[in-house]
Design a protein around this motif. Structure first.
Motif, PDB file in Angstrom:
ATOM      1  N   ALA A  33       0.833  -1.205   0.000  1.00 25.32           N
ATOM      2  CA  ALA A  33       0.000   0.000   0.000  1.00 25.32           C
ATOM      3  C   ALA A  33       0.871   1.260   0.000  1.00 25.32           C
ATOM      4  O   ALA A  33       1.867   1.326   0.714  1.00 25.32           O
ATOM      5  N   ASN A  34       0.485   2.233  -0.814  1.00 20.31           N
ATOM      6  CA  ASN A  34       1.122   3.547  -0.711  1.00 20.31           C
ATOM      7  C   ASN A  34       0.309   4.395   0.272  1.00 20.31           C
ATOM      8  O   ASN A  34      -0.677   3.925   0.847  1.00 20.31           O
ATOM      9  N   ARG A  35       0.731   5.631   0.480  1.00 18.63           N
ATOM     10  CA  ARG A  35       0.070   6.456   1.506  1.00 18.63           C
ATOM     11  C   ARG A  35      -1.413   6.678   1.201  1.00 18.63           C
ATOM     12  O   ARG A  35      -2.248   6.679   2.097  1.00 18.63           O
ATOM     13  N   PHE A  36      -1.708   6.875  -0.066  1.00 16.40           N
ATOM     14  CA  PHE A  36      -3.110   7.081  -0.449  1.00 16.40           C
ATOM     15  C   PHE A  36      -3.927   5.830  -0.126  1.00 16.40           C
ATOM     16  O   PHE A  36      -5.045   5.918   0.396  1.00 16.40           O
ATOM     17  N   ASP A  37      -3.354   4.659  -0.435  1.00 18.47           N
ATOM     18  CA  ASP A  37      -4.046   3.399  -0.119  1.00 18.47           C
ATOM     19  C   ASP A  37      -4.277   3.279   1.381  1.00 18.47           C
ATOM     20  O   ASP A  37      -5.341   2.828   1.829  1.00 18.47           O
ATOM     21  N   VAL A  38      -3.238   3.656   2.154  1.00 19.24           N
ATOM     22  CA  VAL A  38      -3.346   3.536   3.611  1.00 19.24           C
ATOM     23  C   VAL A  38      -4.467   4.432   4.124  1.00 19.24           C
ATOM     24  O   VAL A  38      -5.327   3.994   4.903  1.00 19.24           O
ATOM     25  N   VAL A  39      -4.491   5.680   3.654  1.00 22.37           N
ATOM     26  CA  VAL A  39      -5.531   6.616   4.103  1.00 22.37           C
ATOM     27  C   VAL A  39      -6.914   6.086   3.731  1.00 22.37           C
ATOM     28  O   VAL A  39      -7.839   6.078   4.561  1.00 22.37           O
ATOM     29  N   ALA A  40      -7.056   5.620   2.492  1.00 20.11           N
ATOM     30  CA  ALA A  40      -8.360   5.114   2.032  1.00 20.11           C
ATOM     31  C   ALA A  40      -8.790   3.901   2.860  1.00 20.11           C
ATOM     32  O   ALA A  40      -9.958   3.797   3.267  1.00 20.11           O
ATOM     33  N   THR A  41      -7.835   3.009   3.128  1.00 22.79           N
ATOM     34  CA  THR A  41      -8.165   1.809   3.903  1.00 22.79           C
ATOM     35  C   THR A  41      -8.576   2.175   5.332  1.00 22.79           C
ATOM     36  O   THR A  41      -9.563   1.639   5.858  1.00 22.79           O
ATOM     37  N   LEU A  42      -7.831   3.080   5.926  1.00 25.33           N
ATOM     38  CA  LEU A  42      -8.146   3.469   7.310  1.00 25.33           C
ATOM     39  C   LEU A  42      -9.510   4.148   7.386  1.00 25.33           C
ATOM     40  O   LEU A  42     -10.293   3.883   8.305  1.00 25.33           O
TER      41      LEU A  42
END
Lengths: 235, 249
Positions: A139-148
């Motif tokens: 996951a990149n940062r955008f993926d992390v934010v979206a997942t959270l």
């Protein structure tokens, strides 16, 4: 001077009969506060997520500032928004002053720090749990934010409710920038303040009861939906 | 008519030979003054299962995290074969499953692996079949049993088609039946050509699954050998003490 019980009965009568003034005031209150919470969520949730996930210089200071802004005095916000939208202010050309738009802006300013701070706290906890797993999965940062944001949505609903509670109960800022103009910018809290000062307790009490009921029903609905969805699929 | 312009072939410097297998050179990592990895050196076999064996605190889990890139070492390096770069999966000892259904966990992993949306549904089906979890596809992932959660974590790690899969004590705390299911899954993974590094304390599991064994103790690799050679004739004193049940301090 009517007794408290007289006022209470008259207030119930206004609610049951669907008094036009009361409905108009309640509808405007909901329109202003819900719009403000929606706008605050659009700003506060990503801001909270970024503060939870991204490390950058000054992040600690920004977190302190956002947390401190949760206790922002409404009258100060009202004053700043008033000066901003007044004829000589930087956004005076928009002619928002004494319109619901200015009230929405003021409530958005008040509610955004609450949503951002609560979201940051919630998502930081979730990140502590998910961080290694998401990194391993690429996951990149955008993926992390979206997942959270998605996996924390039930807890974030509580943050939104806290914001809505603040918006609905707020009186100082909307009084300053809305002016409490009848049929234009009069909302529940400003109407309660006015009617009480005029001694018209039944309408004030009726609005107070409606305000409490709205808060109660919204909390019950959100809690019910949250419990049902969590039980259904997401533990 | 021949082209009069001479062909110019750009100079290409010779590239260093791509290592056939994962190689670890002088890996060191300290925290609060304690050397957790203390010059780990090892070259793993290109395929099959390498078991990382060693007592608690030997640095096994930490080594997996360094190989996966989760932790940067203080010194040394991990040399990953070119084909394997970016295709490394890791299943943690206590895998964290998302607050979603079993299938949604897999869809999420496929999305992170940038698998095109149209390919995700069939791939989810394949992975569920591989983990024997088809019947549980819509179940909340966190309500699965321990063994089912481990199987889900493994097939989720396979979503990106890793060429190296690292498993950190995948059968710790599992009953024999669940352990058997995990071991069968690992065997199928290696049959597909994926290299597996398995952290375990269970010499029986080493016997059943491993092709080679690397023995770690106090942040160093004391020995790496074929399974049979290691289990029958360990060379290092530390490994001999470990296999005979003597406490290693």
């Amino acid at each position: 001077m009517p007794t408290l019980s007289d006022s209470f009965l008259t207030a119930l009568g206004l609610i049951v009969s669907g008094d036009a003034d009361l409905i108009e005031i309640v509808a405007l209150s909901l329109r202003v506060s819900l719009t403000a919470v929606l706008l605050a969520a659009l700003i506060g949730l990503p801001l909270g997520a970024v503060l939870a996930v991204v490390r950058f210089p000054g992040r600690g200071l920004l977190i302190v500032v956002v947390n401190a802004l949760m206790g922002l005095p409404p009258v100060v916000v009202g004053l700043v928004v008033y000066l901003t939208f007044s004829a000589s202010g930087p956004l005076g050309v928009l002619e928002f002053l004494y319109t619901p738009a200015a009230m929405i802006v003021a409530q958005t300013v008040l509610v955004t720090p609450i949503i951002a701070a609560l979201a940051r706290s919630t998502l930081a906890d979730l990140l502590g749990e998910y961080d290694e797993t998401l990194r391993v999965l690429g996951a990149n940062r955008f993926d992390v934010v979206a997942t959270l944001l998605w996996d924390g949505r039930f807890s974030l609903a509580t943050a939104l409710l806290a914001g809505l509670g603040r918006a609905l109960a707020e009186v100082g800022a909307v009084m300053l920038v809305g002016g409490n103009i009848d049929h234009v910018t009069r909302v529940m809290t400003t109407a309660i303040a006015l009617e009480t000062s005029r001694g018209a307790l039944p309408l004030a009490l009726g609005l107070g009861i409606v305000l409490l009921l709205i808060t109660l029903v919204l909390n019950a609905v959100v809690l019910g939906v949250r419990n049902r969805m969590e039980a259904h699929a997401h533990a | 008519m021949p082209d009069p312009t001479p062909r110019v072939i750009p100079f290409q410097p010779p590239r260093p030979a791509d290592p056939p297998a994962l190689r670890i050179e002088g890996l060191c990592l300290s925290r609060s003054g304690a050397a957790l990895l203390n010059g780990v050196e090892m070259t793993l076999s290109p395929g099959g299962v390498t078991a990382l064996l060693g007592p608690n605190g030997a640095g096994k889990s930490l080594l997996l995290r360094v190989i996966a890139g989760l932790i940067a070492p203080d010194a040394g390096r991990v040399i990953v074969p070119r084909a394997m770069q970016g295709r490394i999966g890791l299943v943690l000892q206590r895998p964290v499953l998302l607050r979603r259904s079993v299938a949604a966990n897999l869809r999420h992993a496929l999305a992170l692996a940038r698998v095109p949306r149209r390919h995700r549904a069939p791939r989810v089906g394949e992975l569920l079949a591989l983990g024997n979890l088809e019947a549980l596809a819509d179940r909340p992932a966190r309500r699965l049993s321990g063994g089912e959660q481990q199987r889900l974590a493994i097939i989720r790690a396979l979503a990106a088609n890793p060429l190296l899969l690292m498993l950190d004590e995948p059968t710790a705390h599992l009953d024999p039946q669940a352990t058997h299911a995990i071991e069968a899954l690992v065997a199928r993974v290696t049959e597909g050509g994926t290299k597996v590094i398995l952290v375990t304390h269970d010499t029986g599991q080493v016997q059943r699954l491993a092709d080679e064994v690397a023995f770690l103790h106090q942040g160093r690799c004391h020995e790496i050998a074929g399974k049979s050679a290691f289990l029958t004739h360990p060379e290092s004193a530390a490994a001999r003490a470990y296999l005979t049940g003597k406490l290693l301090l």
